[in-house]
Design a protein around this motif. Structure first.
Motif, PDB file in Angstrom:
ATOM      1  N   GLU A   1      42.196  42.811  34.734  1.00  8.66           N
ATOM      2  CA  GLU A   1      42.432  44.315  34.172  1.00  8.66           C
ATOM      3  C   GLU A   1      41.583  44.781  32.914  1.00  8.66           C
ATOM      4  O   GLU A   1      41.499  45.114  33.182  1.00  8.66           O
ATOM      5  N   ALA A   2      42.850  44.863  31.722  1.00  3.97           N
ATOM      6  CA  ALA A   2      43.083  45.386  30.541  1.00  3.97           C
ATOM      7  C   ALA A   2      41.563  44.760  29.696  1.00  3.97           C
ATOM      8  O   ALA A   2      41.226  45.014  28.637  1.00  3.97           O
ATOM      9  N   ASP A   3      41.568  43.025  30.361  1.00  3.66           N
ATOM     10  CA  ASP A   3      39.821  43.012  29.389  1.00  3.66           C
ATOM     11  C   ASP A   3      38.539  43.361  30.168  1.00  3.66           C
ATOM     12  O   ASP A   3      37.409  42.875  30.373  1.00  3.66           O
ATOM     13  N   GLY A   4      39.113  44.390  30.959  1.00  2.00           N
ATOM     14  CA  GLY A   4      37.805  44.768  31.969  1.00  2.00           C
ATOM     15  C   GLY A   4      37.181  43.957  33.435  1.00  2.00           C
ATOM     16  O   GLY A   4      35.972  44.676  33.638  1.00  2.00           O
ATOM     17  N   ILE A   5      38.154  43.305  33.845  1.00  2.17           N
ATOM     18  CA  ILE A   5      37.385  42.009  34.692  1.00  2.17           C
ATOM     19  C   ILE A   5      38.245  43.132  36.294  1.00  2.17           C
ATOM     20  O   ILE A   5      39.407  42.623  36.203  1.00  2.17           O
ATOM     21  N   PRO A   6      37.504  43.326  37.362  1.00  2.72           N
ATOM     22  CA  PRO A   6      37.692  43.728  38.256  1.00  2.72           C
ATOM     23  C   PRO A   6      37.654  43.090  39.002  1.00  2.72           C
ATOM     24  O   PRO A   6      37.876  41.927  39.271  1.00  2.72           O
ATOM     25  N   VAL A   7      39.987  42.931  39.083  1.00  2.00           N
ATOM     26  CA  VAL A   7      40.867  42.524  40.133  1.00  2.00           C
ATOM     27  C   VAL A   7      41.008  43.162  41.692  1.00  2.00           C
ATOM     28  O   VAL A   7      41.518  44.292  41.709  1.00  2.00           O
ATOM     29  N   ARG A   8      40.509  42.359  42.596  1.00  2.00           N
ATOM     30  CA  ARG A   8      40.848  43.035  43.778  1.00  2.00           C
ATOM     31  C   ARG A   8      41.403  41.775  45.229  1.00  2.00           C
ATOM     32  O   ARG A   8      40.539  41.454  45.100  1.00  2.00           O
ATOM     33  N   PRO A   9      42.931  42.223  45.472  1.00  2.00           N
ATOM     34  CA  PRO A   9      43.398  43.691  44.802  1.00  2.00           C
ATOM     35  C   PRO A   9      44.469  43.039  44.009  1.00  2.00           C
ATOM     36  O   PRO A   9      44.642  42.485  43.121  1.00  2.00           O
ATOM     37  N   GLY A  10      44.160  44.298  43.292  1.00  2.00           N
ATOM     38  CA  GLY A  10      44.805  44.473  41.954  1.00  2.00           C
ATOM     39  C   GLY A  10      46.663  44.506  42.284  1.00  2.00           C
ATOM     40  O   GLY A  10      47.221  44.151  42.536  1.00  2.00           O
ATOM     41  N   PRO A  11      46.576  44.256  40.903  1.00  2.00           N
ATOM     42  CA  PRO A  11      48.537  43.939  40.624  1.00  2.00           C
ATOM     43  C   PRO A  11      49.198  44.639  40.751  1.00  2.00           C
ATOM     44  O   PRO A  11      50.740  44.534  41.385  1.00  2.00           O
TER      45      PRO A  11
END
Length: 379
Positions: free
Chosen positions: A84-94
C-alpha cells in the motif's frame, strides 16, 4: 481501452474460479503461485512462481497489477502495508484482512462493535484453560491457535486441562472459546466495494464432516425470516465496520435458544458460497472481481428455490473422469466443478452443484454425484 490486471496471491481453487469469473469481462489475471501444478496455475496464462511470505517477491509480482487480491489470508500483514505504501491497491486491505488472519484480533473487534460471539479469551497455558472453563459451564472447551488454522486445523476440543497442552506447542497465542450448543452452522456471504456498495446472498446452511465443509444448502431450510435478515444485516455491518473490500463470509452458529453467534470470518470467496456459481444470478467469484475493481456489483438473488453444493473429496478411487458418464447421464442438470488437483484421501478436489424446486430431490442428486465421483457410491 486497456482492461485492468488483477494480481491474485495464491494459486488454489479459489483463485482458479475467480479467474474463470473474470474471463467473460475481459479481465486479465496475474498469479503468484507456490508451484506450476497449483490449481489456478494450470489455467492462468501469467504465472509467477514464488513465496508470498517474501516482500521482494511480492513487490516484483505487484508490478503491472492494477489491484492485488487473495485466495487465502496468510500474506504477512506488514507486507501488505508495504505494498500500500508503494501505491498498490490491496483489496481487502491489511487493516481489514488482519481480522481474518488473527482470531484474537477478530474477537476483540467484534466485541467492540457489538457483534454476538461465543464466550472467549486468550489463554496462556493449560491451567489458564481450566480457569476459563471454570468461569463458564466447565469443560469441554474449544481451543484455537490465533493464526493459521483452516478446515478444522488449528482447532481442538478439550475435556480437561491435561488435554490442553497441544495447542500451546505451536508457539502462538491460543484463543479459548465456549463449546456452543448449536442446532446447525450457517453462513452469511456479502460483497462490498470500495465506494461502499454492498450485496448480501441468502443465508445458507453449512454441514461439516470431520471439520471440513461437506454440504451447503441455499437458502438455509426452515430459517426464520427475521433471523435470516438479522444474519445478513450483521454480515453487512461487519463488512462496513472492518472496511472489507471484496467477498466476506461470516460463519455462524444457530443456537438452540434462537441466537446467532459469529464463529469465523473469511475475506475471500468461500466454500459456503460455491453454490452461487450455478445457483445465483451473479456468483460470489464474479462479484469479488467486480468489488476489487470497484465496478457495480451484480444481483446476488438465487435462480431456483433450492441450490445444493456438495464437496467432492478424494478417496481411494483416483480416476474420477470415468465417473462423468454415469453422473452426466443420470442428471443432465448437474454442474461439476473440478480443481485440477491430484486425488488424495480427504482432499477437496472439486464440488458439484444441483438446483431445483424440491429440496429432497436436489440434495439426493448432489450427494449421489459427489459420492459416485469419489467412488463411495457405485450404482
Amino acid at each position: 481501452m486497456t482492461f485492468p490486471v488483477v494480481g491474485m496471491v495464491g494459486g488454489g481453487q479459489l483463485a482458479r474460479m475467480t479467474h474463470e469469473a473474470g474471463i467473460p469481462l475481459g479481465i486479465r489475471f496475474k498469479l503468484l503461485s507456490d508451484t506450476p501444478q497449483d490449481s489456478a496455475a494450470q489455467v492462468v496464462s501469467d504465472v509467477v512462481i514464488g513465496d508470498y511470505r517474501d516482500l521482494d517477491t511480492l513487490r516484483e509480482f505487484a508490478r503491472g497489477c492494477d489491484v492485488i487480491t487473495f485466495d487465502h489470508e496468510h500474506v504477512p500483514t506488514e507486507h501488505l502495508r508495504a505494498l500500500e505504501a508503494d501505491g498498490i491497491p490491496v483489496r481487502p486491505g491489511p487493516d481489514a484482512l488482519v481480522h481474518a488472519q488473527d482470531k484474537g484480533v477478530m474477537r476483540a473487534r467484534l466485541d467492540a462493535i457489538g457483534v454476538p460471539c461465543p464466550r472467549h479469551r486468550i489463554v496462556t497455558d493449560p491451567a489458564d484453560v481450566a480457569a476459563f472453563a471454570a468461569e463458564g459451564d466447565g469443560f469441554p472447551v474449544v481451543l484455537k491457535t490465533v493464526r493459521g488454522g483452516y478446515d478444522g486445523k488449528g482447532v481442538w476440543v478439550v475435556d480437561s486441562a491435561e488435554e490442553a497442552a497441544d495447542p500451546f506447542r505451536a508457539g502462538v497465542p491460543v484463543l479459548a472459546e465456549e463449546k456452543v450448543d448449536y442446532v446447525r452452522e450457517l453462513a452469511a456471504n456479502v460483497v462490498r466495494s470500495p465506494h461502499g456498495q454492498a450485496v448480501a446472498y441468502p443465508v445458507v446452511e453449512s454441514q461439516q464432516v470431520g471439520g471440513v465443509c461437506d454440504t451447503v444448502i441455499a437458502p438455509a431450510p426452515g430459517l426464520d425470516e427475521a433471523l435470516a435478515l438479522r444474519a445478513e444485516e450483521m454480515a453487512l455491518n461487519i463488512a462496513k465496520e472492518l472496511g472489507v473490500v471484496g467477498h466476506l463470509a461470516v460463519e455462524l452458529f444457530q443456537t438452540r435458544d434462537g441466537r446467532i453467534l459469529v464463529n469465523e470470518l473469511a475475506m475471500r470467496p468461500h466454500n459456503s458460497g460455491h453454490w452461487s456459481m450455478d445457483g445465483a444470478i451473479t456468483s460470489q467469484f464474479a462479484n469479488h472481481v467486480r468489488a476489487v475493481l470497484d465496478l457495480p456489483l451484480g444481483d446476488p438473488r438465487p435462480r431456483a428455490p433450492w441450490t445444493v453444493m456438495v464437496n467432492v473429496l478424494g478417496g481411494d478411487y483416483p480416476d474420477m473422469y470415468s465417473a462423468y458418464l454415469h453422473c452426466m447421464a443420470r442428471d443432465p442438470q448437474l454442474k461439476i466443478h473440478m480443481y485440477g488437483k491430484d486425488v488424495k484421501p480427504g482432499r477437496k478436489v472439486g464440488h458439484v452443484n444441483t438446483y431445483g424446486d424440491d429440496l429432497d430431490d436436489v440434495l439426493e442428486r448432489a450427494r449421489h454425484a459427489a459420492g459416485y465421483l469419489r467412488g463411495t457410491i457405485t450404482e
